[in-house]
Design a protein around this motif. Sequence first.
Motif: not given
Length: 464
Positions: A292-296, A324-333
């Motif tokens: 789930t959601k993560a960025n840098r 890290g993880n596989n979150f892929d959204g507006d700003e990826d992991s």
Amino acid sequence: MALRNFLKLSAIASALVLAGCGGGDINIDTGSGGNDGGNGGVTPPVSSCPAFATEATALAGVTTPVCEIKGVITSDVTLTADRAWALSGKVTVGNDNANSATITIQPGTKVFGKSGADYLVIARGSKIQAVGTATNPIVMTSVNDMLGLSDEESSGQWGGLVLLGKAPSNKCDQANLANCAPQAEGEAGPYGGADPEDNSGALKYVQVRYAGFEVLPGNELNGITFAGVGRGTTVDYIQVHNNVDDGVEFFGGTVDLKHVVLTGNRDDSLDWADGWTGRMQHVLIRHNPNNTKANRAIEADNNPDILGATPISKPRISNLTIIGNNFDGDEDSEGILLRAGTSAELYNVIVTGPEKMGECFEINTTETANFANSGDLIFRNSIIDCAEPFANIKDANGNVTFDANAWFTAQPNNLVGDALLGGYIPAPNSPAIANGFDVGNIDGWFDDVNYIGAFDGTTDWTKG
């Protein structure tokens, strides 16, 4: 997510009942029998709260009495472990460089926010002495967590912790640091000054959980904000878990930290800007394991408005593990992003993550690339183990002007390959074992090490 959390908080607020203050541990009682209005036969003990607190809104089903604190605290106070302590709104220790006070928090004490707007601020000139132990940490959390209702998807349930100090920031006129007063996020208050040795107290064995509420539109609090905090402050063994915004963020200052755990944070885990020149060692960053959601893991800037502002952000960091993880959204992991004119010294770093994680190392401004090419920016004895290891700087025609891969692999003892981790601990045959750089040889503040990453393969210092 925000609506769900709001509804959950509203339901909890409706469950608050009046009670007194006294001794006892926090226990969740899910029974409904007895003649005590649904508390399962348990009646909280009654006694008075100290003068600085209110005879409080205790929690239905929780046997520990609750005292509530609010407003500005202008004399020394102690939060004891025999009570739970509720924050009401913005609670500030001291006024800005006036009415200075110290808030002492005993080992094992729980401090919680009942809503997103509840947070704790230590003003310039005041201190926090929050010193727990490995087996009895201090926990700052949400009312949901107190009632056992928080989980791995919970976040943003209260504000967070803000320390405001008198150390330099490049947001200020360097010829007039004594009158420096930029405002911290969340209207927490002014920070900065001319004293790199400034002391805001101590945080040791402290957890901050499920914080980061959006106090103002577009303005979410970090788990712990260090704004102009000086190196006289002690920070050792802290964790920020599931914060909506950054785990820890530094706005200038010189504060040093050891043994830092940043888990499940929704934005950046470690963020710095505005001239932070502190040190860190033994750091674990892990994005949410459910993708789930993560960025840098690291987002680093100098002064985003004036890239060359001094002092230049240049922390010295050793023994860092990033997962890290596989979150892929507006700003990826992603892994490490150095930008906006920052420099740094990075030693003994592992950056790893699953197959769909974004780039693991990127420099994206010419000013920071110039620090790399000149040798001012150091990144050595480190391992990048990612499917997408690097991102380059390109000009308007698509030509590469800074090749991150070529630069990284040319630095001393760096490796692009398998870090061989078992969870976050290196395996016995990992290249992380015995291949580290002993930063203690150049800076006596650092513990002597011979390994890469946060762990030596034998000792897990996060336990407890």
